[in-house]
Design an enzyme around this catalytic site. Sequence first.
Site, PDB file in Angstrom:
ATOM      1  N   GLU A 117       3.442 -11.048  -6.157  1.00  0.00           N
ATOM      2  CA  GLU A 117       2.263 -11.178  -7.027  1.00  0.00           C
ATOM      3  C   GLU A 117       2.503 -10.702  -8.460  1.00  0.00           C
ATOM      4  OE1 GLU A 117       2.841  -9.084  -4.598  1.00  0.00           O
ATOM      5  OE2 GLU A 117       1.529  -7.329  -4.588  1.00  0.00           O
ATOM      6  N   ASP A 123     -16.676 -10.225 -22.782  1.00  0.00           N
ATOM      7  CA  ASP A 123     -16.910  -9.883 -21.381  1.00  0.00           C
ATOM      8  C   ASP A 123     -18.382  -9.620 -21.081  1.00  0.00           C
ATOM      9  OD1 ASP A 123     -14.201  -9.931 -21.555  1.00  0.00           O
ATOM     10  OD2 ASP A 123     -13.988  -7.749 -21.608  1.00  0.00           O
ATOM     11  N   GLY A 177       0.831  -1.202   0.000  1.00  0.00           N
ATOM     12  CA  GLY A 177       0.000   0.000   0.000  1.00  0.00           C
ATOM     13  C   GLY A 177       0.857   1.241   0.000  1.00  0.00           C
ATOM     14  N   CYS A 184       5.133  -6.313   1.575  1.00  0.00           N
ATOM     15  CA  CYS A 184       5.522  -4.900   1.520  1.00  0.00           C
ATOM     16  C   CYS A 184       4.911  -4.126   2.700  1.00  0.00           C
ATOM     17  CB  CYS A 184       5.137  -4.305   0.166  1.00  0.00           C
ATOM     18  SG  CYS A 184       5.997  -2.771  -0.170  1.00  0.00           S
ATOM     19  N   TYR A 185       3.918  -3.282   2.455  1.00  0.00           N
ATOM     20  CA  TYR A 185       3.293  -2.572   3.580  1.00  0.00           C
ATOM     21  C   TYR A 185       2.797  -3.582   4.617  1.00  0.00           C
ATOM     22  CZ  TYR A 185       0.360   0.556   6.296  1.00  0.00           C
ATOM     23  OH  TYR A 185      -0.185   1.273   7.331  1.00  0.00           O
ATOM     24  N   LYS A 223      -8.867 -11.594 -18.222  1.00  0.00           N
ATOM     25  CA  LYS A 223      -9.476 -12.093 -19.453  1.00  0.00           C
ATOM     26  C   LYS A 223      -9.519 -13.627 -19.537  1.00  0.00           C
ATOM     27  CE  LYS A 223     -11.287 -10.711 -23.240  1.00  0.00           C
ATOM     28  NZ  LYS A 223     -12.147  -9.530 -23.360  1.00  0.00           N
ATOM     29  N   HIS A 281       7.324  -7.770  -3.961  1.00  0.00           N
ATOM     30  CA  HIS A 281       5.979  -8.129  -4.426  1.00  0.00           C
ATOM     31  C   HIS A 281       5.998  -9.473  -5.159  1.00  0.00           C
ATOM     32  CE1 HIS A 281       3.754  -4.408  -3.551  1.00  0.00           C
ATOM     33  NE2 HIS A 281       4.953  -3.874  -3.588  1.00  0.00           N
TER      34      HIS A 281
END
Length: 517
Positions: free
Chosen positions: A175, A231, A56, A83-84, A373, A173
């Site tokens: 992710e 979508d 964050g 992280c945060y 997607k 990170h």
Amino acid sequence: MEHPDSILIVDFGSQVTQLIARRVREAGVYSEIAPFQSAAAAFARMQPKGIVLSGGPASVLDEGSPRIPQAILDSGLPILGICYGQQALTQQLGGRVEKGVGGEFGEAFVEIDQACALFDGLWTSGERHQVWMSHGDHVAQLAPGFRPVASSKGAPFAIIADDARRIYAMQFHPEVVHTPDGAKLIANFARHVCGLAGDWSMAEFRAAKIAEIRAQVGEGRVICGLSGGVDSAVAAVLIHEAIGEQLTCVFVDHGLMRAGEADQVVGLFRGHYNIPLVHVNAETLFLSGLAGVTDPEAKRKFIGKTFIDVFEEEARKIGGAQFLAQGTLYPDVIESVSFTGGPSVTIKSHHNVGGLPERMNMQLVEPLRELFKDEVRALGRELGLPDIFVGRHPFPGPGLAIRIPGEVSKERCDILRKADAIYLEEIRNAGLYDAIWQAFAVLLPVRTVGVMGDARTYDSVLALRAVTSVDGMTAQAFQFPGDFLPRVATRIINEVKGVNRVTYDYTSKPPGTIEWE
Ligand code: XMP
């Protein structure tokens, strides 16, 4: 529907929190994101088996900075702090965080000093691995119970572990794709540390969303805007499954579709699914409004606004709809990823989000908002949508208008449609369609001189683009086999009146974007 085996992701405002959810789901574990302000309530409701704390933009050293709910710290559940999240854990559990000088941004390397449950089958002591860092502050003193596991140049405590409490935390990170082993670290947390089986699937997502839609909508009426793309079609079919005839689809045909697409949508919805569909032919309205408009943002804003205007009118005609459904995806919600925690810049106004005026007195139903997607495609298949439809390349809401730099006209749309159809036909014939994320033609506002037969031509230039991508956020130009592009160029120049030169776009994203406008 509550999941017995889930992970709660507490969002401290990172731009990439959604990627954590994606990685956890890729590991076959259901996850939900809750903003830190409502995390305690989500925690009580979900009764998850593990917690991930996101990064964050705030600093734990600032007064009033976001905190981890005490109930989570007291729960005894496994926690992964990123992280945060790492800094908040350290500070709240009795360690110390310091402001760094300059911080660490971008690619970095961690030295693995000790074994750790997150590294199972992955990393061993003494190795060095690439990660993605983005931090100003760093942990200066560990909270009691923690041991250092890995270090980097700017973060002596790049990974820390408290094995007894099953709390793990990292400064980088995991992710993002720039941490190549990050997805595996997260999977290890979900499976090995939290002990989850990893057998969650799209079938469950479907069931959960259906329950959610029913709860949100109740007896209300929903209008869903079909754009012609995957979508909105998947969203509509899902919502129809949830609430049946309470849904009416409105297909605002802006005349900026690819060849044959409008008919395909109408056929699929009316014919195949028997979903109530209003087909509004608004080509004249859109094209007359686009006359003289050349600025890309002005085009996007006009199309977004007009789409909503037409919608409002149809909604009024249908009467009594309190909900507006849209096939908004995660990349539509955040289009520029800022790892620095600064405010993200608007690169392009996406018409599904940016163009929605506050004045619309309807609530949004956006069941795909947290999906990427490829996940939407999996859901579409799960719902039984035909493969040819589900496997379709993405198509932007503003349609061909943003593939015609400069002024858009019916004539130029027709030229582009023809060229684009030839290009896609050749791609399909070559068996390359599914290897490409997105392929399309762009009609340039540039005319060049050519010679055809014995005559001079002075016609438009067409650019071909094809990219590979995982999620539309980054992309590389597709490398066609040797004779493919010359063949397509020849066909287009011979068959499409108004085009006398064809080029291929080799730009990656970044620095380019996929669409030209
Ligand atoms: P860019 O051009 O930003 O595109 O690299 C990333 C992906 O998003 C699609 N795109 C849109 N999709 N509404 C949409 O639904 C839009 O306004 C829009 N603009 C771009 C683009 O085709 C690519 O897949």
